[in-house]
Design a protein around this motif. Structure first.
Motif, PDB file in Angstrom:
ATOM      1  N   GLU A 253      23.170  23.534 -68.442  1.00  0.00           N
ATOM      2  CA  GLU A 253      23.519  22.550 -67.421  1.00  0.00           C
ATOM      3  C   GLU A 253      22.773  22.800 -66.107  1.00  0.00           C
ATOM      4  N   GLU A 292      26.498  11.063 -60.824  1.00  0.00           N
ATOM      5  CA  GLU A 292      27.618  11.994 -60.696  1.00  0.00           C
ATOM      6  C   GLU A 292      28.346  11.791 -59.363  1.00  0.00           C
ATOM      7  N   TYR A 305      39.997   7.554 -65.200  1.00  0.00           N
ATOM      8  CA  TYR A 305      38.751   7.454 -65.963  1.00  0.00           C
ATOM      9  C   TYR A 305      38.428   5.989 -66.283  1.00  0.00           C
ATOM     10  N   ARG A 320      33.493  10.827 -68.257  1.00  0.00           N
ATOM     11  CA  ARG A 320      33.898  12.221 -68.455  1.00  0.00           C
ATOM     12  C   ARG A 320      32.685  13.151 -68.387  1.00  0.00           C
ATOM     13  N   THR A 321      31.580  12.734 -68.985  1.00  0.00           N
ATOM     14  CA  THR A 321      30.361  13.562 -68.970  1.00  0.00           C
ATOM     15  C   THR A 321      29.850  13.742 -67.548  1.00  0.00           C
ATOM     16  N   ARG A 324      32.175  16.000 -65.635  1.00  0.00           N
ATOM     17  CA  ARG A 324      31.996  17.400 -66.041  1.00  0.00           C
ATOM     18  C   ARG A 324      30.751  17.996 -65.383  1.00  0.00           C
ATOM     19  N   ASN A 325      29.685  17.203 -65.316  1.00  0.00           N
ATOM     20  CA  ASN A 325      28.463  17.672 -64.651  1.00  0.00           C
ATOM     21  C   ASN A 325      28.707  17.929 -63.164  1.00  0.00           C
ATOM     22  N   TYR A 327      31.560  18.721 -61.734  1.00  0.00           N
ATOM     23  CA  TYR A 327      32.357  19.946 -61.602  1.00  0.00           C
ATOM     24  C   TYR A 327      31.446  21.175 -61.665  1.00  0.00           C
ATOM     25  N   ALA A 328      30.534  21.188 -62.633  1.00  0.00           N
ATOM     26  CA  ALA A 328      29.631  22.333 -62.794  1.00  0.00           C
ATOM     27  C   ALA A 328      28.700  22.465 -61.592  1.00  0.00           C
ATOM     28  N   ARG A 333      36.909  23.661 -60.363  1.00  0.00           N
ATOM     29  CA  ARG A 333      37.612  23.726 -61.648  1.00  0.00           C
ATOM     30  C   ARG A 333      38.683  22.649 -61.822  1.00  0.00           C
ATOM     31  N   ASN A 334      39.078  21.968 -60.758  1.00  0.00           N
ATOM     32  CA  ASN A 334      40.127  20.945 -60.867  1.00  0.00           C
ATOM     33  C   ASN A 334      39.921  19.874 -59.784  1.00  0.00           C
ATOM     34  N   LYS A 335      40.795  18.883 -59.823  1.00  0.00           N
ATOM     35  CA  LYS A 335      40.632  17.738 -58.918  1.00  0.00           C
ATOM     36  C   LYS A 335      40.814  18.140 -57.455  1.00  0.00           C
TER      37      LYS A 335
END
Length: 349
Positions: A253, A292, A305, A320-321, A324-325, A327-328, A333-335
């Motif tokens: 990633e 993103e 979503y 979702r993808t 997730r990107n 977040y990384a 780690r959370n909202k």
């Protein structure tokens, strides 16, 4: 006119008509060999990637100084309370688990301990192990057919870690004084070349002490002291050789930020065929790509979503993808952490 040609051969070289010595003294054969070896090493270091430089350099050395097997890598002597150990290694004609096996006998091995505790000094033994060595060391040496040994451990510049090289002859043929001098000088040059090659891979924002390099499978190429302490604390079962599994999986990633507990975040970046993992500066930010950015912003504002997907004309799976990107990338780690990260970088609209 007077002649400037060669007149006759003197004890230390050719003497011309003016009485000047020209040429190489006959006694300098070893020095000439060493000079040739260093020239080859310099050429090699200019064209070889850091993950291959040490191996190819020792293969070069073998042409000048014969040995049966060799072992080298990065070690520490007390890293965050962890006793002396090897963190990454490579070998020539030794099994891949050689370093892991040595870590198990390290407390009993007088040869290795002497090398680590006497930095810059060449340590040799006529026949290893000697009769007085503990049983685990004797078993280790017999299993790997180790006879005469020679090693040197040096501080790896600007890293806080140690670089060691140890070579062996399976027969009881000791390394001579001349070979030891050749070996020690060569490894000092290799250490500097390897350190410089590592720095060329890293951006100016990363220090060698706070960064690590790995290949695409997560196998470690280099490890700095500070990041070694961080990884040992975050992953208590981690023993080196490769990045902890969660970090290896995140390499795909890159570029991305990864949470690192009280140390903040780790930045993962691709550097050619390698991946750089480093401690990120507290104020360091990497803007999110537009897709993103849009998804993360709407999700942080409370949209589900499905609502985000409808507003941006995307599928829920794509949302979702992208999330997730994000977040990384932001190392969250959370909202709640996402909202904080977006607010701190003024990205909430």
């Amino acid at each position: 006119m007077h002649s400037t040609g060669l007149a006759h051969s003197g004890k230390n070289g050719w003497v011309n008509a003016a009485g000047l010595l020209i040429g190489t003294p006959a006694e300098s054969g070893s020095l000439t060999l060493f000079s040739d070896c260093l020239f080859e090493l310099a050429e090699l270091s200019a064209t070889t990637a850091p993950q291959s430089l040490a191996r190819q350099s020792l293969e070069l050395l073998k042409r000048y100084l014969p040995f049966d097997a060799a072992w080298w890598g990065v070690a520490s002597h007390g890293l965050g309370g962890i006793p002396k150990r090897v963190w990454l290694q490579s070998t020539i004609d030794l099994c891949e688990r050689f370093g892991e096996e040595w870590n198990a006998i390290a407390p009993f091995d007088a040869f290795g301990t002497t090398s680590i505790e006497n930095l810059g000094q060449i340590v040799r033994t006529w026949k290893w192990p000697v009769a007085t060595q503990p049983g685990p060391v004797v078993d280790f040496c017999q299993r790997h057919r180790l006879g005469s040994a020679m090693a040197i451990t040096l501080e790896l510049p600007r890293s806080g870690m140690l670089f060691f090289v140890s070579m062996y002859r399976s027969r009881a043929l000791p390394f001579s004084d001349e070979e030891a001098l050749f070996f020690g000088a060569f490894i000092r040059h290799l250490t500097l070349h390897w350190s410089n090659s590592l720095e060329r891979v890293q951006p100016s924002a990363a220090s060698m002490e706070s960064s690590a390099l790995a290949d695409e499978q997560g196998q470690l190429i280099y490890l700095g002291r500070q990041i070694g302490v961080v990884l040992s604390s975050l992953y208590p079962d981690w023993r080196g050789w490769e990045l902890p599994a969660p970090l290896s999986q995140a390499l795909g990633e890159a570029p991305a930020f990864l949470p690192a507990g009280r140390w903040g975040r780790l930045a993962a970046e691709q550097r050619g065929s390698l991946y750089l993992l480093r401690l990120a500066a507290p104020t360091e930010e990497r803007p999110l790509p537009p897709r993103e950015q849009s998804v993360a912003t709407l999700y942080a504002q409370g949209y589900s979503y499905k609502e985000v997907a409808r507003r941006l004309d995307l599928s829920p799976a794509t949302v979702r993808t992208y999330l997730r990107n994000a977040y990384a990338q932001l190392g969250v780690r959370n909202k709640i952490e996402l909202i904080t990260a977006l607010e701190s970088s003024e990205q909430v609209i």
